[in-house]
Enzyme design. Structure first.
Site: not given
Ligand code: SAH
Length: 249
Positions: A100
């Site tokens: 992000s």
């Molecule tokens: N917090 C992260 C950025 C997240 S991007 C950072 O600091 O880099 C969003 C992430 O959520 C992705 O890796 C995606 O695979 C994950 N995601 C999406 N749906 C999800 C779910 N139901 N449970 C766990 N992770 C999930």
């Protein structure tokens, strides 16, 4: 090549974990530096990021600002994007996911109102960066990632960087981590269509969940879901954001 990369990064500014450009100070971080990578002063870049992108947009919690100044964001982005690690936008990581925008990480962390002894749950580990920022401020961070390879690489990265209070698990974060709950706070870093009930259940009374919610693919509203001491739930809307979708297995 450089132009192509820049265009890609600009396009990504509207993809995940980012704020609309009309909020607060506009992006001040312009064209990525033309200097060779090894010359980049990451510490200085990080200080500028905190001042120009985060403080300038109104994040005031000094502990959050310090955490953002300490965590080496360039270690959490793919090697080829390191030079852009402190720019004002999200960046691609593996499996078409993103890390992000720094401001959004800071805002979500501030909204959480973390306390030193807290145990926090994060949904969407991604690169591990948001977890590492939260881990500077609380005692333990539990983080769930639905893509097993990403969970693995984030856990390895955090270990390599000496972050020992983040616990990563592969799985569907919709269900939370009941064995470790209830939590003092929950951060959801993927755009959900609704607020998952299991996560509300895993909030302690007085705790908050910060979650982007919306059924549009183009944006969500960042919501603060607070479980009041009596157990009732209060929801407040914050800004418009754009995250990658919250997936279900
Ligand atoms: N917090 C992260 C950025 C997240 S991007 C950072 O600091 O880099 C969003 C992430 O959520 C992705 O890796 C995606 O695979 C994950 N995601 C999406 N749906 C999800 C779910 N139901 N449970 C766990 N992770 C999930």
């Amino acid at each position: 090549m450089k132009k192509l990369l820049l265009a890609l990064i600009i396009a990504l500014n509207v993809s995940c974990g980012s704020a609309p450009a009309d909020r607060g100070a506009a992006s001040t971080q312009g064209t990525p530096s033309a200097r060779p990578r090894q010359d980049i002063d990451f510490e200085q870049a990080r200080r500028r990021m905190v001042e120009e992108q985060i403080e300038a947009r109104g994040v005031t919690d000094s502990r959050v600002l310090e955490a953002m100044s300490r965590v080496p964001r360039h270690e959490y982005v793919p090697e080829r994007y390191r030079a852009f690690a402190y720019n004002d936008n999200p960046l691609p990581i593996e499996f078409e996911q993103t890390i992000s925008q720094p401001y959004i990480v800071a805002l979500m962390t501030e909204l959480l109102q973390p306390e030193p002894g807290d145990r926090i749950l994060e949904i969407g580990t991604g690169s591990g960066y948001q977890a590492a920022v939260a881990a500077e401020l609380v005692s333990e961070v539990y983080s769930i990632e639905i893509i097993p390879e990403l969970a693995r690489s984030a856990a390895d990265r955090l270990e390599r960087l000496g972050v020992s209070n983040v616990f990563v698990r592969a799985g569907d974060g919709y269900l939370g981590w009941p064995e470790q709950g209830p939590f003092d706070g929950i951060l959801v870093t993927a755009g959900a269509e609704h607020i998952p009930e299991p996560l509300v259940e895993q909030l302690k009374p007085g705790a908050r969940m910060i979650i982007p919610v919306g059924d549009s693919l183009s944006f969500q509203i960042l919501r603060v879901v607070e479980k009041l001491p009596g157990g009732e739930v209060e929801i407040r809307d914050n800004i418009r954001v754009r995250f990658v979708p919250f997936r279900r297995n």
